[in-house]
Scaffold this active site. Structure first.
Site, PDB file in Angstrom:
ATOM      1  N   CYS A   1       0.835  -1.202   0.000  1.00 32.41           N
ATOM      2  CA  CYS A   1       0.000   0.000   0.000  1.00 32.41           C
ATOM      3  C   CYS A   1       0.872   1.255   0.000  1.00 32.41           C
ATOM      4  O   CYS A   1       1.523   1.546  -0.990  1.00 32.41           O
ATOM      5  CB  CYS A   1      -0.961  -0.034   1.185  1.00 32.41           C
ATOM      6  SG  CYS A   1      -2.303   1.158   1.067  1.00 32.41           S
TER       7      CYS A   1
ATOM      8  N   HIS B   1      -3.461  -5.665   1.353  1.00 34.51           N
ATOM      9  CA  HIS B   1      -2.707  -5.831   2.593  1.00 34.51           C
ATOM     10  C   HIS B   1      -2.599  -7.297   3.035  1.00 34.51           C
ATOM     11  O   HIS B   1      -3.412  -7.760   3.833  1.00 34.51           O
ATOM     12  CB  HIS B   1      -3.380  -5.033   3.702  1.00 34.51           C
ATOM     13  CG  HIS B   1      -3.210  -3.561   3.558  1.00 34.51           C
ATOM     14  ND1 HIS B   1      -2.299  -2.850   4.298  1.00 34.51           N
ATOM     15  CD2 HIS B   1      -3.826  -2.666   2.742  1.00 34.51           C
ATOM     16  CE1 HIS B   1      -2.363  -1.569   3.947  1.00 34.51           C
ATOM     17  NE2 HIS B   1      -3.283  -1.426   3.009  1.00 34.51           N
TER      18      HIS B   1
ATOM     19  N   GLU C   1      -0.685  -8.522   5.151  1.00 32.35           N
ATOM     20  CA  GLU C   1      -0.436  -8.634   6.593  1.00 32.35           C
ATOM     21  C   GLU C   1      -1.722  -8.628   7.404  1.00 32.35           C
ATOM     22  O   GLU C   1      -1.695  -8.896   8.600  1.00 32.35           O
ATOM     23  CB  GLU C   1       0.518  -7.521   7.050  1.00 32.35           C
ATOM     24  CG  GLU C   1      -0.113  -6.156   7.300  1.00 32.35           C
ATOM     25  CD  GLU C   1      -0.435  -5.367   6.027  1.00 32.35           C
ATOM     26  OE1 GLU C   1      -0.444  -5.963   4.940  1.00 32.35           O
ATOM     27  OE2 GLU C   1      -0.693  -4.156   6.141  1.00 32.35           O
TER      28      GLU C   1
END
Lengths: 767, 86, 276
Positions: free
Chosen positions: C112, C221, C223
Site C-alpha cells: 500500500c 494488505h 499482513e
C-alpha cells in the site's frame, strides 16, 4: 516581532478601570454570570480573564444546565458495579480494569454543530478530539466507532452532509490507524439541519501507565506541544480582537477547525513513547476552550497553582491576542507537566518525532493561576473558579402539553395502519423493510472505514458489536456497541433511554462479552425550552435508574444541547455506548450463520407482544405515536447471562439481537451475514405468544435474540433456558441449499433478491 | 479553444496541514530558504471558442460555489489562457 | 536514535505448529515512517510466518544487517504532497534503494503506502492515483497470483487465487503504455484484481515487481490476512468462518523460505553502514 496591535488589558489596569464596558454578552455570558465573575475576582475581569470564564462557563464546557441531572450517574451506583472502575466521571475518560493488569478507557462525544457547518472537517475533528481524550489517560487508542444521524435521505442537503461526514470520519480515523468497528446510521427529518455526529474512541493501557490531568509537584514544568496555536474555532469571539474594546481591528478568525490527522498520529506515537519512558507527570489534551481549559483544569486538579507565560506559546498566526490564544481551539495540541530533571529526555522524544513544543510555565503552590503576557500579568484567578465553580442551573421543565396525545396515538387502528401483509405478501413487506433507509446495508458507509488496521479486530460491522483483542497472548478483549432509538425516546424519554441501554447491553452480550461500563452521548434540543428540558431530565433519570438496575456504571460521556432549528428540536437522542469484556475474543459469537452451520437449529429467545408503536414498520407507514416497547431490564440481564454462558460453553454458533425492524430484520440479517439461507416456521411460536405472523415478524418487543444451535448442543441449550426460566422456541433450521429466507407456509424470499434490496439503497442515493 | 484557470487556496487563517508537512520536509533535502508552504488547487476549465465576459462570470460563479469551499478556501485567481499550439 | 520497542507482546499463538526453526534466523526489517500505520501488523506477519521482525526507523542510516525489508502501509506524512513523495527521501530509503538495486538484490516488499513509496523511489515503475470512485475503500479483495517466482511469491502457484483485505484512497495503478506493455510482456504483474476492479487500476493490476523479482509492491494488505480470527471471511478457495482467512501469510513465508533455501532472488547481504 511585530508591534503589539492592541492595548494590553492587565490585571493592574483592570483594577484601575472598574467601569470599562466589557463585551460579556457577546461572549455568551449572562448578566448574573458576569456579576458573579466580578464578585469572585473582587474587580472586573481583564479581557483575558473574561475570555477564560466565558468559554469555561459555556454550556459546552460547564454543563451548567445538565449538571444537576447528571449527578444521578454518580449517585445511583452500587459498590458491586463500580468495583472495576479505576477512574470514574469527571476525568477525560473513565477507565475500567479488565483484568490481567489491563485497563480500558472509552468515551463517546458529540461534534454535531461543526459537522453541519463544514461536514468533512467537523466530523474529522470530532474523531480527533475524542482520540486525544483517550491518549491523555495514558492509553493507546485501539478503535473508533461513530453513530451518525442525518436528515431525510431524499432531502437535497443530506447528500452534502452524508458525503462530507462519512469522508471526514474515514479521512481522519483511517489516517490515524484506528480501526472503525461499528456505529449507527439513521435518517430522520428531525435531524435535517442538526445532523448528529457522535464519535467514540477506545484505548488500552497497563494499570501502571494510567495518567491523569493534574499539575502536581511545585517546580514542575508545563509544556505545550503538537500543532501551533492559530485562530481556529474563535470566529464567534472576534470581539476579543480588540483587547481594550475601544478600537476595532479587522478580524479574520476561522470558526471552522481544520484537522491534521498526520500531526495527530505522530502525536499519539510521541505521547506513548513519553508515557512508556515515564516522562510526564500529568497530561491534558486541548479541546474546547483550548489553553483556558487545559491550564485551569490541570491547575485545579493538582496542587492548585500554575504560572504561565503566554508569550511563549508557539503561534501559527502572530496577530492573535492573548484572549484569543486562551480561547483558540486549534487541534492536535497537548499540555503536559514534566519533572525538571526529565526535560531533556522529554525534548529528545519530541525531537525524534519532529513535534514542536514550548515550555510555557511551571507548577506553583500559590493556589492561583497566573498568566503573563510579555512581562505583564493578564490573568490572576483561582483556577477552581474557572474550571469547576461555573454556574449551575435548575432549568424549569415540564411534561409537554402534547405528550398524552402523542402517547394515545397508537399505530394499531390508526389511519396509517392499513393493509398489514400476510401470507405471500410478507415477502414484499420484508423486502421493503430491508431496503428502507434505516435498515438497508450500511456497507456504502462502512466500506470507507479501515476495520483491519492494528490486526486485532475480531469483529466489526455489520455484527452486533465491534470486538477488539487487547492482549495478543491470552486473547483478552473488549466488545463495544452504541445504540439509541430516538423515536422511542420521543414517545417516552425515560423508557427510551432505558431501551437504548437495553439494546446496547443485548448487542454486547450477543457477541459473548460481559457488559462492564457505559459512556453516553446525550443529544437534545434547547434546555431553555421546558419541554425539551423535561425530555432531558427524564432520559437521564431513566438511564441512571437503568444502569443501577442492570449493574453497569456510567463512566463518562458528553451532553450536546441546542440541537434544534427554530422551535423544532431533534428527537431526544440519548446514545448509549456499552463496553463488555471477553476472556478470549476468538470465542466471540458472530451475528449470522455460515455454511458450516448447515442443519443447525434456529431458536428465538424471549417472547413477542403486539408492540408496533415507534417501530420501523410504523416509520415506513409515516406514523410516530403511542408507547415504545415495554422494557424490562431484569429480563435483559437474564438474557445477557444466557447468551454469554451459551457462547462460552459452545452451545451457540451465531446470535443476533432482535431490535429495530423486529424478527424480520434479524432473520434477514442473519441470512445475509454469510449468504446462507434458512427455513423458518413461526406458526407455533405465534400461537404461543398469541400474536399473528405479521406481528411476530415486525413487532419490536424487547428481550429477544435469535441463535443457531448445533444439533449436539440442543439438549444442553434447552436445559439452560428452562433452568433460567427464559422462553425459547425452535423456529427453524439453517439450510444452505434453500438459498432463501424461507418463511414456510407464507413467503419464500430468495437471498439474491433480499441482498439486492438490502444493498442497493445507499448507493442509489449517494453514488 | 481556450482555457480558464481557477486557482483555489486555503484561507490564510485556516490551517493547511499539507503545506505544513511539506515545509518541514524541505530542509531534509537541503532546501532551507523557504519559511512557509501553502498548497492550493488549480483547475482548468475548457471552453470551445471565445471566452466571453459572460462565460468568465460563469466560471467565477462556479469557482465560488463549487470548485471551492467558501468556508475554508478562497478563489485567488480566475483568468483566461489561450492554448499555445503544440 | 533507534526505534522504540513494541510495547505489547506482538504474537498471539506461537504454539501453533509449522514454522521451520531455521526461519527464525531470518531478520526482516519493518520500516516505520512518521504516519506509518501497519508496521505492527507487518511485524506480526513476519513473526507468524516464523521469521524475526526488526524494527527500523526511517531517519536511521543503518539497515541493521536485515535479510529483507517490508515497507508497511499507512499514510506516511499524511499522504501530503503525494502518497509516498516525502518518505522516499528518508535516509533509510537511500540504504534500501542501494541494497535492493541491481547490485544488491535485497528482497523488499512494499504494501500500500509502501508500494507508493517504492514507485516514488523508482524501485518500481508506475504510480498510484486517487481511486476512480474517489472514495476510500476497505474490502476483502480476491486476487490472482500471476507471478509465483518473485522473492515474495515463491510459496504460491501461478494462477492461484487468494483473498486479502484492500484498503486505500489512492490505489489506482497507472503507468505509460510502453511500461504497461513491458510489464505484461515480462510477467512483472505479480497480482491482479479479480471481480470488479476496485479502483480503476490499469489492466486490473494490484501488484508489480522489478526486473530481478526481489522488489514487489502491491496495494492490498497481505499482513491483514495472516492470523485465524482476525482476517477476511473468505480465502481463494471459498468462505471461511469468523475471519479465518490467512491467504496473506504466503507472501511472508515465501521470502523467509527463499532466504533460508537460498533461491535466486533472495540471500542478499547488505552492509547498511557504507554507501558507494
Amino acid at each position: 516581532m511585530s508591534e503589539q496591535q492592541f492595548h494590553l488589558d492587565t490585571v493592574e489596569h483592570a483594577a484601575q478601570t472598574p467601569d470599562t464596558e466589557l463585551p460579556w454578552a457577546e461572549l455568551g455570558l449572562k448578566k448574573e454570570e458576569f456579576e458573579r465573575v466580578v464578585e469572585i475576582l473582587g474587580r472586573r475581569p481583564t479581557a483575558a480573564e473574561l475570555a477564560m470564564y466565558s468559554v469555561m462557563w459555556s454550556e459546552h464546557c460547564s454543563y451548567k444546565s445538565s449538571k444537576t441531572h447528571l449527578r444521578q450517574f454518580g449517585e445511583k451506583v452500587s459498590e458491586e458495579m463500580t468495583k472495576d472502575l479505576m477512574v470514574g466521571m469527571g476525568e477525560n475518560a473513565g477507565v475500567t480494569d479488565i483484568g490481567d493488569g489491563w485497563a480500558v478507557t472509552f468515551k463517546i462525544e458529540s461534534h454535531n454543530h461543526p459537522s453541519y457547518v463544514e461536514p468533512y472537517q467537523g466530523a474529522a475533528t470530532g474523531v480527533g478530539g475524542i482520540v486525544r481524550d483517550i491518549i491523555s489517560m495514558g492509553a493507546r487508542p485501539v478503535a473508533v466507532m461513530d453513530p451518525l444521524r442525518f436528515g431525510a435521505i431524499e432531502h437535497p442537503d443530506t447528500q452534502r452532509v452524508v458525503h462530507g461526514i462519512v469522508a471526514g470520519v474515514g479521512g481522519y480515523g483511517n489516517c490515524l490507524g484506528l480501526p472503525n468497528i461499528g456505529g449507527e446510521v439513521e435518517f430522520d427529518p428531525c435531524y435535517q439541519a442538526n445532523p448528529l455526529v457522535n464519535a467514540l474512541a477506545v484505548g488500552v493501557l497497563r494499570h501502571e501507565d494510567l495518567r491523569l490531568a493534574n499539575a502536581s509537584g511545585t517546580g514542575n514544568k508545563v509544556v505545550l506541544f503538537g500543532a501551533r496555536t492559530g485562530g481556529d474555532g474563535i470566529g464567534g469571539a472576534s470581539v476579543l480582537a480588540s483587547e481594550s474594546f475601544d478600537d476595532s481591528k479587522p478580524s479574520k478568525r476561522p470558526a471552522v477547525q481544520v484537522g491534521d490527522p498526520f500531526a495527530e498520529k505522530v502525536l499519539i506515537e510521541c505521547c506513548l513513547e513519553l508515557f512508556h519512558a515515564s516522562l510526564v507527570e500529568g497530561i491534558q489534551d486541548l479541546g474546547a476552550a483550548g489553553i483556558s481549559c487545559a491550564t485551569s483544569e490541570l491547575a485545579s486538579n493538582g496542587d492548585g497553582g500554575m504560572h504561565v507565560d503566554l508569550s511563549s506559546v508557539l503561534l501559527r498566526d502572530p496577530s492573535l491576542t492573548p484572549g484569543e490564544i486562551l480561547m483558540s481551539e486549534s487541534q492536535e495540541r497537548m499540555m503536559a507537566v514534566v519533572d525538571p530533571a526529565k526535560t531533556e529526555d522529554f525534548e529528545a522524544v519530541l525531537e525524534k518525532w519532529e513535534v514542536e513544543y514550548s515550555w510555557i510555565g511551571e507548577v506553583t503552590d500559590t493556589g492561583r493561576l497566573i498568566i503573563d503576557w510579555q512581562g505583564e500579568v493578564i490573568v490572576d484567578v483561582d483556577p477552581r473558579t474557572v474550571a469547576h465553580d461555573g454556574p449551575v442551573y435548575e432549568r424549569p421543565y415540564h411534561r409537554p402539553e402534547r405528550q398524552d396525545e402523542i402517547q394515545a396515538d397508537h399505530f394499531t387502528g390508526s389511519a396509517a395502519d392499513t393493509g398489514r401483509p400476510a401470507g405471500e405478501r410478507l415477502k414484499e413487506a420484508v423486502l421493503e423493510l430491508m431496503a428502507s433507509p434505516n435498515l438497508c446495508s450500511r456497507d456504502w458507509v462502512t466500506d470507507q472505514y479501515d476495520r483491519y488496521v492494528q490486526g486485532n479486530t475480531a469483529m466489526a460491522m455489520p455484527d452486533d458489536a465491534g470486538v477488539i483483542r487487547v492482549d495478543e497472548q491470552t486473547g483478552l478483549g473488549v466488545a463495544l456497541s452504541t445504540d439509541c432509538n430516538g423515536r422511542y425516546a420521543y414517545l417516552d424519554p425515560y423508557a427510551g433511554a432505558q431501551l437504548a441501554l437495553a439494546e446496547a447491553y443485548r448487542n454486547v452480550a450477543t457477541s459473548g462479552a460481559r457488559p462492564v461500563a457505559v459512556s453516553d452521548c446525550l443529544n437534545f434540543g434547547s434546555p431553555e425550552d421546558p419541554e425539551v428540558m423535561w425530555q432531558f431530565a427524564e432520559a437521564v433519570r431513566g438511564l441512571a435508574d437503568g444502569c443501577l438496575e442492570i449493574g453497569v456504571p456510567v463512566t463518562g460521556g458528553n451532553v450536546s444541547l441546542y440541537n434544534q432549528t427554530g422551535e423544532e428540536a431533534i428527537h431526544p437522542t440519548p446514545v448509549v455506548a456499552l463496553m463488555g469484556v471477553l476472556d478470549d475474543v476468538r470465542r466471540r459469537t458472530p451475528s449470522g450463520w455460515d455454511a458450516s452451520a448447515d442443519g443447525q437449529a434456529i431458536y428465538l429467545l424471549g417472547s413477542t407482544a403486539a408492540e408496533l408503536d415507534g417501530s420501523e414498520w410504523a416509520r415506513l407507514r409515516g406514523h410516530l405515536g403511542g408507547q415504545p416497547p415495554a422494557v424490562d431490564l431484569a429480563r435483559e440481564k437474564l438474557l445477557g447471562e444466557l447468551l454469554i454462558n451459551m457462547s462460552r460453553d459452545g452451545m451457540i454458533d451465531s446470535a443476533h439481537d432482535v431490535s429495530e425492524g423486529g424478527l424480520a430484520a434479524t432473520l434477514s440479517e442473519m441470512c445475509l451475514r454469510f449468504g446462507i439461507g434458512a427455513r423458518i416456521g413461526l406458526g407455533e411460536v405465534a400461537d404461543r405468544d398469541g400474536v399473528d405472523e405479521f406481528t411476530m415478524l415486525f413487532s419490536e418487543s424487547q428481550g429477544r435474540a435469535v441463535v443457531s444451535v448445533p444439533r449436539s448442543e440442543e439438549v444442553r441449550f434447552k436445559d439452560m433456558c428452562t433452568m433460567r426460566d427464559y422462553p425459547y422456541a425452535r423456529i427453524g433450521v439453517v439450510d444452505v441449499v434453500s438459498d432463501a429466507l424461507d418463511l414456510m407456509g407464507a413467503a419464500r424470499i430468495p437471498l439474491p433478491e433480499l441482498r439486492e434490496a438490502h444493498e442497493s439503497t445507499l448507493p442509489r442515493f449517494f453514488g | 479553444m481556450a482555457r480558464i484557470v481557477v486557482d483555489v487556496m486555503p484561507k490564510p487563517e485556516i490551517l493547511d496541514p499539507q503545506g505544513k508537512a511539506i515545509v518541514r520536509a524541505l530542509p531534509h533535502q537541503g532546501v532551507t530558504v523557504f519559511s512557509g508552504v501553502r498548497q492550493g488547487k488549480r483547475f482548468e476549465l475548457e471552453v470551445d471558442g471565445e471566452v466571453t465576459d459572460e462565460i468568465l462570470a460563469t466560471a467565477r460563479e462556479a469557482a465560488e460555489t463549487m470548485l471551492s469551499n467558501p468556508v475554508i478556501e478562497d478563489v485567488v485567481n480566475v483568468s483566461v489562457i489561450d492554448d499555445v499550439e503544440a | 536514535m533507534s526505534a522504540n520497542t513494541f510495547e505489547t507482546p506482538l504474537v498471539a499463538d506461537l504454539s501453533a505448529p509449522g514454522a521451520d526453526p531455521a526461519l527464525k534466523d531470518v531478520r526482516v526489517g519493518i520500516v516505520t515512517f512518521p504516519g506509518t500505520l501497519d508496521d505492527r501488523d507487518a511485524a506480526r506477519a513476519i513473526e507468524l510466518a516464523g521469521g524475526t521482525a526488526v524494527r527500523l526507523w526511517h531517519a536511521d542510516d543503518d539497515l541493521q544487517r536485515v535479510d529483507a525489508v517490508v515497507l508497511p502501509g499507512g499514510f506516511s506524512y499524511g499522504d501530503y504532497l503525494r502518497a509516498g513523495a516525502i518518505s522516499r527521501f528518508a535516509p533509510l530509503m537511500a540504504r534500501i534503494v542501494d541494497a535492493a538495486g541491481d547490485d544488491g538484490g535485497l528482497p523488499v516488499l512494499g504494501i500500500c503506502n509502501g508500494f507508493q513509496i517504492l514507485t516514488e523511489a523508482h524501485l518500481l515503475p508506475g504510480s498510484m492515483i486517487r481511486n476512480d470512485h474517489l472514495k476510500f475503500v476497505c474490502r476483502d479483495q480476491r486476487l490472482r497470483v500471476e507471478n509465483a517466482s518473485t522473492a515474495w511469491t515463491g510459496d504460491f502457484t501461478a494462477g492461484q487465487e487468494i483473498v486479502v483485505p484492500l484498503k486505500n484512497n489512492d490505489g489506482q495503478y497507472v503507468c505509460d503504455q510502453v511500461t504497461l506493455e513491458r510489464l505484461e510482456a515480462e510477467g512483472r504483474v505479480v497480482f491482479r484484481y479479480l471481480g470488479r476492479n476496485p479502483n480503476g487500476s490499469l489492466n486490473d493490476i494490484a501488484g508489480v515487481t522489478n526486473a530481478r523479482g526481489n522488489v514487489v509492491g502491491l496495494m492490498p494488505h497481505p499482513e491483514h490476512a495472516v492470523e485465524p480470527g482476525f482476517g477476511p471471511d473468505s480465502t481463494g478457495s471459498g468462505p471461511v468462518a469468523k475471519g479465518d482467512g490467512t491467504d496473506g501469510l504466503g507472501l511472508f513465508t515465501s521470502a523467509l523460505n527463499a532466504l533460508v533455501n537460498g533461491s535466486s532472488a533472495g540471500s542478499a547481504t547488505t552492509d547498511g553502514g557504507t554507501r558507494a
